[in-house]
Design a protein around this motif. Structure first.
Motif, PDB file in Angstrom:
ATOM      1  N   ALA A   1      40.595  18.529  42.461  1.00 13.74           N
ATOM      2  CA  ALA A   1      41.689  18.111  43.326  1.00 13.74           C
ATOM      3  C   ALA A   1      41.156  17.098  44.335  1.00 13.74           C
ATOM      4  CB  ALA A   1      42.290  19.310  44.056  1.00 13.74           C
ATOM      5  N   VAL A   2      41.985  16.098  44.648  1.00 10.70           N
ATOM      6  CA  VAL A   2      41.583  15.027  45.555  1.00 10.70           C
ATOM      7  C   VAL A   2      42.481  15.076  46.788  1.00 10.70           C
ATOM      8  CG1 VAL A   2      41.199  12.559  45.822  1.00 10.70           C
ATOM      9  CG2 VAL A   2      40.914  13.629  43.566  1.00 10.70           C
TER      10      VAL A   2
ATOM     11  N   VAL B   1      38.092  24.795  46.288  1.00  9.44           N
ATOM     12  CA  VAL B   1      39.423  24.958  46.894  1.00  9.44           C
ATOM     13  C   VAL B   1      39.629  26.416  47.306  1.00  9.44           C
ATOM     14  CG1 VAL B   1      41.902  24.832  46.490  1.00  9.44           C
ATOM     15  CG2 VAL B   1      40.406  23.031  45.608  1.00  9.44           C
ATOM     16  N   THR B   2      39.233  27.331  46.414  1.00  8.24           N
ATOM     17  CA  THR B   2      39.362  28.755  46.712  1.00  8.24           C
ATOM     18  C   THR B   2      38.538  29.133  47.934  1.00  8.24           C
ATOM     19  OG1 THR B   2      39.689  29.243  44.362  1.00  8.24           O
ATOM     20  CG2 THR B   2      39.056  31.077  45.776  1.00  8.24           C
TER      21      THR B   2
ATOM     22  N   SER C   1      46.139  15.057  44.849  1.00  5.77           N
ATOM     23  CA  SER C   1      46.138  14.696  43.432  1.00  5.77           C
ATOM     24  C   SER C   1      45.341  15.735  42.659  1.00  5.77           C
ATOM     25  CB  SER C   1      45.528  13.313  43.219  1.00  5.77           C
ATOM     26  OG  SER C   1      46.353  12.308  43.766  1.00  5.77           O
ATOM     27  N   ILE C   2      45.924  16.239  41.571  1.00  2.00           N
ATOM     28  CA  ILE C   2      45.299  17.286  40.765  1.00  2.00           C
ATOM     29  C   ILE C   2      44.989  16.718  39.382  1.00  2.00           C
ATOM     30  CG2 ILE C   2      45.605  19.574  39.740  1.00  2.00           C
ATOM     31  CD1 ILE C   2      47.517  20.193  42.068  1.00  2.00           C
TER      32      ILE C   2
ATOM     33  N   ILE D   1      36.975  15.385  47.339  1.00  2.00           N
ATOM     34  CA  ILE D   1      37.175  15.907  45.988  1.00  2.00           C
ATOM     35  C   ILE D   1      36.614  17.320  45.901  1.00  2.00           C
ATOM     36  CG2 ILE D   1      36.690  15.573  43.532  1.00  2.00           C
ATOM     37  CD1 ILE D   1      36.438  12.597  44.085  1.00  2.00           C
ATOM     38  N   MET D   2      37.452  18.263  45.457  1.00  2.00           N
ATOM     39  CA  MET D   2      37.033  19.661  45.374  1.00  2.00           C
ATOM     40  C   MET D   2      37.274  20.211  43.974  1.00  2.00           C
ATOM     41  SD  MET D   2      38.455  21.462  48.854  1.00  2.00           S
ATOM     42  CE  MET D   2      38.752  20.522  50.350  1.00  2.00           C
TER      43      MET D   2
END
Length: 319
Positions: free
Chosen positions: A131-132, A10-11, A148-149, A4-5
């Motif tokens: 996000a997953v 994510v960036t 998944s968002i 999970i992020m």
């Protein structure tokens, strides 16, 4: 295992991408949703639109407006099918959209280069909560990604107003554009000028009503509505201003029919009130009731595209 992020993580993992915002509006009563994705360039938007349309899945329809991608979806899950093009050009699609309390979880699938859009770009866009990913996620190249968002659950609300000006001063379309710039909550989506019957004797000049729409969390909707009413009351120069309010992603046929009648006929306040009651529109007489006729028509015509701004003869000549 999953990973999970947050958008910031994510960036950091994949580098700064190009999504300028993602907003998910749901209409649970109708079983549908709309996802709005803003990008910094039109090319990726057009490419994503074609590929997501081709993939089917939970997406029912896709539209491009400038650098914005608008996706109409079901609430639920359908299999994504990339077809024979996937082997050579990759692909991306929406597998499911599910409401989870105050949030929405969308699950995306991407192949090859297209996996970057849903695997790295969307998840870092403003509006994303987290996000997953699978624990061993890889994007780009020949890889396949499923992510998944999670975004806030939002609803669409339309505010339509009429009779805010006089023959001497004021303009409803200006008032509503100025209003959306000051809104304390919600995400402004669209502004529409609705052309009504120019033969109405009480008109100012063009005989138009104006509508605007927002994506907003349900818990923030009362605050937004209170602000809109107060703003209009403070800035209208007419004694006959009425505001119409509609929540949902599908404007009922009874309102659409009324909106088209308002382009052709001379209607009464009672006609507007009847259509509003049948179509689930809330009416607020800000300074008076005459604006009810055009305000309800503003809701009815809001999703008609350029036809909202047209006279009946304009529509007939182009159709």
């Amino acid at each position: 295992m999953t990973n999970i992020m947050t958008p910031g993580e994510v960036t950091k993992r994949f580098g700064k991408m190009f999504c300028q915002g993602v907003y998910t509006m749901v209409d649970e009563k109708s079983g549908v949703a709309t996802i709005i994705e803003h990008c910094m360039a039109k090319g990726p938007v057009e490419w994503d639109a074609v590929n997501r349309k081709r993939a089917g899945g939970a997406i029912e329809d896709v539209r491009v407006e400038g650098t914005t991608l608008i996706m109409d979806t079901i609430i639920g899950e359908r299999e994504v099918r990339f077809g024979p093009a996937a082997k050579d050009v990759g692909g991306q699609g929406l597998k499911s959209l599910k409401v989870e309390g105050d949030n929405v979880r969308t699950t995306w699938v991407g192949l090859a280069g297209a996996s970057v859009g849903v695997g790295a770009c969307l998840p870092q866009g403003p509006g994303t909560i987290e996000a997953v990913y699978p624990d061993d996620v890889k994007i780009g190249g020949a890889h396949r990604v499923e992510v998944s968002i999670v975004t806030p659950k939002m609803v669409r609300v339309i505010y339509a107003v009429d009779d805010t000006d006089t023959k001497e001063k004021g303009a409803s379309w200006v008032l509503m554009l100025q209003m959306v710039k000051s809104a304390p909550v919600g995400h402004y989506i669209e502004h529409k000028i609705i052309q009504l019957n120019p033969n109405v004797p009480e008109k100012t000049t063009n005989c138009c009503s104006v509508g605007v729409s927002f994506a907003v969390r349900e818990r923030d909707l009362p605050q937004l509505t209170e602000f809109v009413i107060s703003y209009i009351r403070e800035h209208t120069v007419s004694d006959n201003t009425t505001l119409a309010i509609f929540q949902g992603l599908k404007v009922p046929p009874v309102l659409q029919d009324y909106g088209m009648r308002a382009k052709r006929d001379i209607l009464k306040v009672e006609d507007a009130r009847k259509a509003a009651e049948e179509g689930g529109v809330q009416l607020v007489e800000v300074t008076g009731k005459r604006g009810t006729i055009g305000a309800v028509a503003g809701i009815g015509c809001f999703d008609m595209g350029w036809k909202a701004s047209a006279l009946p003869e304009d529509i007939q000549s182009i159709d």
